[in-house]
Design a protein around this motif. Structure first.
Motif, PDB file in Angstrom:
ATOM      1  N   ASP A   1       0.836  -1.190   0.000  1.00 60.27           N
ATOM      2  CA  ASP A   1       0.000   0.000   0.000  1.00 60.27           C
ATOM      3  C   ASP A   1       0.879   1.251   0.000  1.00 60.27           C
ATOM      4  OD1 ASP A   1      -2.604   1.209   2.306  1.00 60.27           O
ATOM      5  OD2 ASP A   1      -1.719   2.095   0.507  1.00 60.27           O
ATOM      6  N   PRO A   2       0.784   2.088  -1.051  1.00 58.89           N
ATOM      7  CA  PRO A   2       1.686   3.236  -1.141  1.00 58.89           C
ATOM      8  C   PRO A   2       1.164   4.500  -0.473  1.00 58.89           C
ATOM      9  CG  PRO A   2       0.424   3.088  -3.153  1.00 58.89           C
ATOM     10  CD  PRO A   2      -0.053   1.961  -2.246  1.00 58.89           C
ATOM     11  N   HIS A   3      -0.028   4.457   0.119  1.00 59.21           N
ATOM     12  CA  HIS A   3      -0.625   5.685   0.630  1.00 59.21           C
ATOM     13  C   HIS A   3       0.129   6.259   1.810  1.00 59.21           C
ATOM     14  CE1 HIS A   3      -4.026   3.981  -1.685  1.00 59.21           C
ATOM     15  NE2 HIS A   3      -4.132   5.247  -2.022  1.00 59.21           N
ATOM     16  N   ARG A   4       0.071   7.571   1.889  1.00 57.74           N
ATOM     17  CA  ARG A   4       0.759   8.320   2.943  1.00 57.74           C
ATOM     18  C   ARG A   4       0.228   7.882   4.308  1.00 57.74           C
ATOM     19  NH1 ARG A   4       1.241  14.818   3.509  1.00 57.74           N
ATOM     20  NH2 ARG A   4       1.093  14.951   5.785  1.00 57.74           N
ATOM     21  N   PRO A   5       1.104   7.650   5.277  1.00 64.65           N
ATOM     22  CA  PRO A   5       0.642   7.343   6.637  1.00 64.65           C
ATOM     23  C   PRO A   5      -0.088   8.541   7.231  1.00 64.65           C
ATOM     24  CG  PRO A   5       2.939   6.713   6.359  1.00 64.65           C
ATOM     25  CD  PRO A   5       2.563   7.516   5.159  1.00 64.65           C
ATOM     26  N   ALA A   6      -0.960   8.278   8.185  1.00 67.99           N
ATOM     27  CA  ALA A   6      -1.698   9.371   8.816  1.00 67.99           C
ATOM     28  C   ALA A   6      -0.806  10.124   9.796  1.00 67.99           C
ATOM     29  CB  ALA A   6      -2.906   8.798   9.560  1.00 67.99           C
ATOM     30  N   GLY A   7      -1.186  11.382  10.046  1.00 65.35           N
ATOM     31  CA  GLY A   7      -0.527  12.145  11.099  1.00 65.35           C
ATOM     32  C   GLY A   7       0.780  12.796  10.671  1.00 65.35           C
ATOM     33  N   GLU A   8       1.522  13.211  11.682  1.00 59.38           N
ATOM     34  CA  GLU A   8       2.789  13.894  11.413  1.00 59.38           C
ATOM     35  C   GLU A   8       3.854  12.873  11.026  1.00 59.38           C
ATOM     36  OE1 GLU A   8       2.126  17.827  14.158  1.00 59.38           O
ATOM     37  OE2 GLU A   8       3.416  16.256  14.944  1.00 59.38           O
ATOM     38  N   LEU A   9       4.670  13.298  10.089  1.00 54.32           N
ATOM     39  CA  LEU A   9       5.594  12.357   9.465  1.00 54.32           C
ATOM     40  C   LEU A   9       7.013  12.900   9.413  1.00 54.32           C
ATOM     41  CD1 LEU A   9       3.504  11.587   6.237  1.00 54.32           C
ATOM     42  CD2 LEU A   9       3.477  10.286   8.374  1.00 54.32           C
TER      43      LEU A   9
ATOM     44  N   LEU B   1      16.612  14.888  20.564  1.00 54.35           N
ATOM     45  CA  LEU B   1      16.276  16.102  19.826  1.00 54.35           C
ATOM     46  C   LEU B   1      15.664  15.719  18.469  1.00 54.35           C
ATOM     47  CD1 LEU B   1      19.562  18.105  20.452  1.00 54.35           C
ATOM     48  CD2 LEU B   1      17.363  18.373  21.640  1.00 54.35           C
ATOM     49  N   PRO B   2      14.808  16.583  17.911  1.00 51.17           N
ATOM     50  CA  PRO B   2      14.264  16.304  16.579  1.00 51.17           C
ATOM     51  C   PRO B   2      15.354  16.018  15.543  1.00 51.17           C
ATOM     52  CG  PRO B   2      13.067  18.124  17.563  1.00 51.17           C
ATOM     53  CD  PRO B   2      14.216  17.806  18.495  1.00 51.17           C
ATOM     54  N   ALA B   3      16.452  16.726  15.646  1.00 55.06           N
ATOM     55  CA  ALA B   3      17.540  16.497  14.676  1.00 55.06           C
ATOM     56  C   ALA B   3      18.144  15.106  14.840  1.00 55.06           C
ATOM     57  CB  ALA B   3      18.613  17.564  14.842  1.00 55.06           C
ATOM     58  N   GLN B   4      18.208  14.618  16.065  1.00 51.67           N
ATOM     59  CA  GLN B   4      18.739  13.283  16.308  1.00 51.67           C
ATOM     60  C   GLN B   4      17.801  12.223  15.721  1.00 51.67           C
ATOM     61  OE1 GLN B   4      19.192  13.999  20.649  1.00 51.67           O
ATOM     62  NE2 GLN B   4      21.204  13.054  20.395  1.00 51.67           N
ATOM     63  N   VAL B   5      16.497  12.418  15.927  1.00 51.79           N
ATOM     64  CA  VAL B   5      15.523  11.478  15.371  1.00 51.79           C
ATOM     65  C   VAL B   5      15.624  11.484  13.844  1.00 51.79           C
ATOM     66  CG1 VAL B   5      13.066  10.901  15.161  1.00 51.79           C
ATOM     67  CG2 VAL B   5      13.965  11.738  17.338  1.00 51.79           C
ATOM     68  N   ALA B   6      15.711  12.672  13.273  1.00 50.13           N
ATOM     69  CA  ALA B   6      15.838  12.777  11.819  1.00 50.13           C
ATOM     70  C   ALA B   6      17.119  12.102  11.325  1.00 50.13           C
ATOM     71  CB  ALA B   6      15.814  14.247  11.392  1.00 50.13           C
ATOM     72  N   GLY B   7      18.180  12.234  12.095  1.00 46.42           N
ATOM     73  CA  GLY B   7      19.445  11.600  11.716  1.00 46.42           C
ATOM     74  C   GLY B   7      19.333  10.080  11.690  1.00 46.42           C
TER      75      GLY B   7
ATOM     76  N   TYR C   1      10.697  17.086   8.313  1.00 47.94           N
ATOM     77  CA  TYR C   1       9.487  16.874   9.103  1.00 47.94           C
ATOM     78  C   TYR C   1       8.287  17.370   8.295  1.00 47.94           C
ATOM     79  CZ  TYR C   1      11.689  15.406  13.458  1.00 47.94           C
ATOM     80  OH  TYR C   1      12.360  14.691  14.419  1.00 47.94           O
ATOM     81  N   VAL C   2       7.221  16.605   8.279  1.00 51.56           N
ATOM     82  CA  VAL C   2       6.025  16.951   7.502  1.00 51.56           C
ATOM     83  C   VAL C   2       4.813  16.931   8.432  1.00 51.56           C
ATOM     84  CG1 VAL C   2       4.587  16.349   5.521  1.00 51.56           C
ATOM     85  CG2 VAL C   2       7.038  15.826   5.466  1.00 51.56           C
ATOM     86  N   GLY C   3       4.189  18.083   8.614  1.00 52.00           N
ATOM     87  CA  GLY C   3       2.999  18.166   9.458  1.00 52.00           C
ATOM     88  C   GLY C   3       1.829  17.426   8.834  1.00 52.00           C
ATOM     89  N   SER C   4       0.851  17.097   9.637  1.00 55.43           N
ATOM     90  CA  SER C   4      -0.252  16.269   9.157  1.00 55.43           C
ATOM     91  C   SER C   4      -1.048  16.967   8.057  1.00 55.43           C
ATOM     92  CB  SER C   4      -1.176  15.872  10.308  1.00 55.43           C
ATOM     93  OG  SER C   4      -1.666  17.027  10.972  1.00 55.43           O
TER      94      SER C   4
ATOM     95  N   ASP D   1       3.304  16.122   1.431  1.00 52.64           N
ATOM     96  CA  ASP D   1       4.571  15.410   1.611  1.00 52.64           C
ATOM     97  C   ASP D   1       5.394  15.510   0.318  1.00 52.64           C
ATOM     98  OD1 ASP D   1       2.225  13.105   1.325  1.00 52.64           O
ATOM     99  OD2 ASP D   1       3.900  12.805  -0.070  1.00 52.64           O
ATOM    100  N   PRO D   2       6.699  15.323   0.427  1.00 51.75           N
ATOM    101  CA  PRO D   2       7.527  15.331  -0.782  1.00 51.75           C
ATOM    102  C   PRO D   2       7.032  14.259  -1.740  1.00 51.75           C
ATOM    103  CG  PRO D   2       8.886  15.260   1.181  1.00 51.75           C
ATOM    104  CD  PRO D   2       7.479  15.051   1.625  1.00 51.75           C
ATOM    105  N   ASP D   3       7.200  14.491  -3.004  1.00 50.69           N
ATOM    106  CA  ASP D   3       6.641  13.604  -4.023  1.00 50.69           C
ATOM    107  C   ASP D   3       7.501  12.355  -4.183  1.00 50.69           C
ATOM    108  OD1 ASP D   3       5.304  14.397  -7.330  1.00 50.69           O
ATOM    109  OD2 ASP D   3       4.688  12.994  -5.766  1.00 50.69           O
ATOM    110  N   LEU D   4       7.529  11.522  -3.135  1.00 46.59           N
ATOM    111  CA  LEU D   4       8.447  10.394  -3.152  1.00 46.59           C
ATOM    112  C   LEU D   4       7.940   9.230  -3.991  1.00 46.59           C
ATOM    113  CD1 LEU D   4       9.412  10.340   0.625  1.00 46.59           C
ATOM    114  CD2 LEU D   4      10.662  11.371  -1.265  1.00 46.59           C
ATOM    115  N   SER D   5       6.624   9.132  -4.144  1.00 48.98           N
ATOM    116  CA  SER D   5       6.087   7.943  -4.808  1.00 48.98           C
ATOM    117  C   SER D   5       5.999   8.104  -6.322  1.00 48.98           C
ATOM    118  CB  SER D   5       4.702   7.617  -4.241  1.00 48.98           C
ATOM    119  OG  SER D   5       3.809   8.685  -4.503  1.00 48.98           O
ATOM    120  N   THR D   6       6.216   9.333  -6.813  1.00 45.43           N
ATOM    121  CA  THR D   6       6.099   9.538  -8.263  1.00 45.43           C
ATOM    122  C   THR D   6       7.135   8.707  -9.014  1.00 45.43           C
ATOM    123  OG1 THR D   6       5.276  11.777  -7.980  1.00 45.43           O
ATOM    124  CG2 THR D   6       6.237  11.242 -10.121  1.00 45.43           C
ATOM    125  N   GLY D   7       6.671   7.988  -9.981  1.00 39.51           N
ATOM    126  CA  GLY D   7       7.586   7.178 -10.787  1.00 39.51           C
ATOM    127  C   GLY D   7       8.004   5.893 -10.106  1.00 39.51           C
TER     128      GLY D   7
END
Lengths: 128, 156
Positions: B32-40, B81-87, B119-122, B126-132
Motif C-alpha cells: 500500500d503506497p498511501h501516505r501514513p496518517a498524522g505527522e511524518l 532532539l528532533p535532529a537526532q531522530v531525523a538523523g 518533518y512533515v505536518g499532518s 509530503d515530498p513527491d516520493l512515490s512519483t515514478g
C-alpha cells in the motif's frame, strides 16, 4: 589492555550505534575518536595513535575508498588495521576495499554479535 | 520476473534491517503506497548504479521516535532532539536502500547520496516520493507506519 579506536562515518547516529555495540560487547575501549569523513580522520590520525579504524565507504569530502588508499600509502598509518562498515555490500566494493588494504568488511545491517566477533578478529582478542 | 524479485526483496531487506539494527518487527507488511496518517518524517536519497534511481520513505513521527530510541539506546525518547531522530531516520533510509541494492546489484558498484530528511505536518503536502515508483513497501507497527519507495530510472 584498553584499545584506542576510531569510527569514521558521516552519520552521527551510526557512529553512536557502532560505539555502543563495541562498548556493550565487553571490549576494553580506552579512547574512541570519531570523524565524519576520511579527511577529518586523517587529520586526527596525525596526532593520535589508534589501534583500529572502522570506516564507512560513502562519505562526503573524502570517501572510504580514498581514505583507505591514503592510509595504506602512509608509512606509519598503514600498520593500523581497518574494518569497513558499509551499506554497500556489493561483491565489487568488498573486493575493492580489501584489495586496497582493509582487513575486514561488515555489511549494514549487521547484528551486534557480528560486529563484536569481527572486531575481536581484527584486534586478535580472544574471549575464550 | 525481475519485478517479482524486487517486490520480494523490499520487504525482506526491510524486515532484516529493522529487526537487526532497530530491534523492531512489523505487525503487517503490504504494498500500500498511501501516505501514513498524522505527522511524518520524510527521507530521500538518490543512487548511482546499474540502474540509477531514487529512494524515499515516509514514517509516522511516533514510530520514528521509537526506532530512534531503539537505535540510540536512549531510555527516554523525550531526551532525543528532533535532529537526532531525523538523523536516525536518514540512516534507516541509507540502510534500507543499500540493503536492497546490494542484492540487486551485487556485481556492480553503486553510490548513495547523503539522505535528506524533512518533518512533515499532518496537514502539509509530503515530498513527491512515490512519483515514478513502481515498488512501494509498507510496514505497520503499533506506533505507526513506514512506507518506502524505489524508483529506478531504467528498467531493472
Amino acid at each position: 589492555m584498553a584499545y584506542s579506536l576510531m569510527i569514521v562515518d558521516d552519520s552521527a547516529a551510526m557512529r553512536g550505534f557502532i560505539l555502543r555495540v563495541i562498548e556493550l560487547s565487553g571490549l576494553d575501549v580506552g579512547t574512541c575518536l570519531q570523524a565524519c569523513n576520511g579527511q577529518e580522520a586523517l587529520d586526527l590520525l596525525r596526532s593520535n595513535w589508534i589501534d583500529a579504524v572502522l570506516t564507512d565507504v560513502n562519505m562526503p569530502v573524502m570517501n572510504g575508498e580514498e581514505f583507505v588508499r591514503r592510509m595504506e600509502a602512509d608509512e606509519v598509518l598503514k600498520s593500523i588495521p581497518i574494518l569497513v562498515v558499509s551499506t554497500d555490500g556489493s561483491d565489487h566494493r568488498v573486493q575493492s576495499m580489501l584489495s586496497l588494504g582493509a582487513k575486514g568488511y561488515v555489511k549494514k545491517p549487521f547484528s551486534p554479535e557480528l560486529l563484536r566477533e569481527t572486531m575481536e578478529q581484527l584486534l586478535g582478542v580472544s574471549n575464550a | 520476473m525481475l519485478d517479482t524479485v524486487v517486490e520480494k526483496l523490499l520487504p525482506e531487506a526491510g524486515q532484516k534491517t529493522l529487526e537487526t539494527m532497530f530491534f523492531a518487527t512489523p505487525d503487517r507488511v503490504s504494498m500500500d503506497p498511501h501516505r501514513p496518517a498524522g505527522e511524518l518524517i520524510a527521507a530521500s536519497l538518490t543512487f548511482h548504479g546499474t540502474p540509477p534511481g531514487r529512494f524515499g520513505l515516509l514514517i509516522s513521527e511516533r514510530l520514528a521516535k521509537t526506532l530512534a530510541e531503539n537505535f540510540t539506546g536512549c531510555d527516554d525518547v523525550a531526551q532525543l532532539l528532533p535532529a537526532q531522530v531525523a538523523g536516525v531516520i536518514g540512516e534507516l533510509a541509507n540502510m534500507l536502500c543499500g540493503a536492497v541494492l546490494t542484492e540487486l546489484e551485487s556485481n556492480a558498484y553503486f553510490d548513495l547520496s547523503s539522505p535528506e530528511t524533512l518533518y512533515v505536518g499532518s496537514g502539509e503536502p509530503d515530498p513527491d516520493l512515490s512519483t515514478g515508483s513502481r515498488y512501494p513497501c509498507r510496514f505497520e507497527f503499533p506506533e505507526g507506519t513506514l512506507v518506502f519507495f524505489f524508483a529506478f530510472e531504467e528498467p531493472v
